[in-house]
Scaffold this motif. Structure first.
Motif, PDB file in Angstrom:
ATOM      1  N   GLU A  29     -14.296  -5.821   1.774  1.00  0.00           N
ATOM      2  CA  GLU A  29     -13.160  -5.641   2.673  1.00  0.00           C
ATOM      3  C   GLU A  29     -13.258  -6.709   3.756  1.00  0.00           C
ATOM      4  O   GLU A  29     -14.327  -6.937   4.317  1.00  0.00           O
ATOM      5  N   VAL A  30     -12.136  -7.362   4.034  1.00  0.00           N
ATOM      6  CA  VAL A  30     -12.113  -8.502   4.944  1.00  0.00           C
ATOM      7  C   VAL A  30     -11.125  -8.255   6.074  1.00  0.00           C
ATOM      8  O   VAL A  30     -10.081  -7.621   5.877  1.00  0.00           O
TER       9      VAL A  30
ATOM     10  N   LEU B 254      -8.530 -10.885   1.590  1.00  0.00           N
ATOM     11  CA  LEU B 254      -7.978 -11.774   2.609  1.00  0.00           C
ATOM     12  C   LEU B 254      -6.513 -12.090   2.327  1.00  0.00           C
ATOM     13  O   LEU B 254      -5.681 -12.105   3.245  1.00  0.00           O
ATOM     14  N   ASN B 255      -6.165 -12.328   1.087  1.00  0.00           N
ATOM     15  CA  ASN B 255      -4.781 -12.610   0.721  1.00  0.00           C
ATOM     16  C   ASN B 255      -3.870 -11.463   1.112  1.00  0.00           C
ATOM     17  O   ASN B 255      -2.788 -11.668   1.665  1.00  0.00           O
ATOM     18  N   ALA B 256      -4.299 -10.231   0.854  1.00  0.00           N
ATOM     19  CA  ALA B 256      -3.492  -9.061   1.209  1.00  0.00           C
ATOM     20  C   ALA B 256      -3.370  -8.937   2.723  1.00  0.00           C
ATOM     21  O   ALA B 256      -2.279  -8.606   3.246  1.00  0.00           O
ATOM     22  N   ALA B 257      -4.446  -9.204   3.456  1.00  0.00           N
ATOM     23  CA  ALA B 257      -4.395  -9.143   4.918  1.00  0.00           C
ATOM     24  C   ALA B 257      -3.430 -10.174   5.470  1.00  0.00           C
ATOM     25  O   ALA B 257      -2.639  -9.893   6.377  1.00  0.00           O
TER      26      ALA B 257
ATOM     27  N   PRO C  34      -7.321  -4.733   2.048  1.00  0.00           N
ATOM     28  CA  PRO C  34      -7.784  -3.523   1.359  1.00  0.00           C
ATOM     29  C   PRO C  34      -9.215  -3.699   0.837  1.00  0.00           C
ATOM     30  O   PRO C  34      -9.722  -4.810   0.730  1.00  0.00           O
ATOM     31  N   GLN C  35      -9.831  -2.583   0.519  1.00  0.00           N
ATOM     32  CA  GLN C  35     -11.149  -2.624  -0.104  1.00  0.00           C
ATOM     33  C   GLN C  35     -10.966  -2.993  -1.566  1.00  0.00           C
ATOM     34  O   GLN C  35     -10.209  -2.354  -2.285  1.00  0.00           O
TER      35      GLN C  35
END
Length: 173
Positions: free
Chosen positions: A99-100, A164-167, A89-90
């Motif tokens: 955002e990654v 990055l953690n969320a991705a 997410p942003q």
């Protein structure tokens, strides 16, 4: 003259000293604020310069970038992720959005890209051009979002780790 007459304080003189001191302090504060907002790359800016970081590159094990906070790195994440491209997410990183996007191949993070990062000010561009490659390299090396926070790019580092953690949560096996 008696002793009481020489030790008396002149209130008019004290008031003049107070106002003069206040004027000097207020003028200095106004100057600092003016310099900070009209010239963000001035000597009053606390951000490190590229030349100072490059000059110290051989002097430290972190490649010259000062690290102010260390997070534990992942030990062994072999095969923890499903192959694919995952976008986080942003994250509002105070000076702009971060955002990654992570690419996973053979169960490992093979690439991490910034889709958005603070880049509307010269100072942000300068700082992030230095910090982003370090963050990307560290994430690939750590195979996760546990990266060191880069001094001078604290908000970008934190936003990077959060996005990055969320991705990577959506990429977990």
């Amino acid at each position: 003259m008696s002793r009481n007459q020489t030790s008396q304080v002149n209130p008019g003189r004290m008031i003049k000293k107070f106002f003069l001191s206040s004027f000097v302090v207020i003028t200095f504060i106004a100057y600092v604020v003016h310099q900070r907002f009209t010239n963000p790359d001035s000597a009053l800016s606390p951000t490190p310069t590229l030349s100072s970081m490059v000059a110290s590159q051989g002097a430290s094990s972190s490649g010259g970038l000062p690290v102010i906070q260390s997070r534990p790195t992942a030990t062994s994440n072999q095969g923890l992720y499903k192959d694919g491209v995952y976008t986080g997410p942003q994250i509002d990183a105070y000076y702009g959005l971060v955002e990654v996007q992570a690419t996973v191949k053979n169960g490992k993070i093979s690439d991490v890209q910034f889709l958005k990062y603070p880049n509307d000010r010269r100072t942000s561009v300068r700082i992030n051009n230095i910090a982003m490659p370090w963050l990307q390299q560290e994430a690939i090396q750590a195979q996760g979002a546990n990266v060191n926070i880069i001094s001078g790019a604290t908000f970008t580092s934190e936003g990077f780790a959060m996005s990055l953690n969320a991705a990577l949560k959506s990429a977990k096996n």
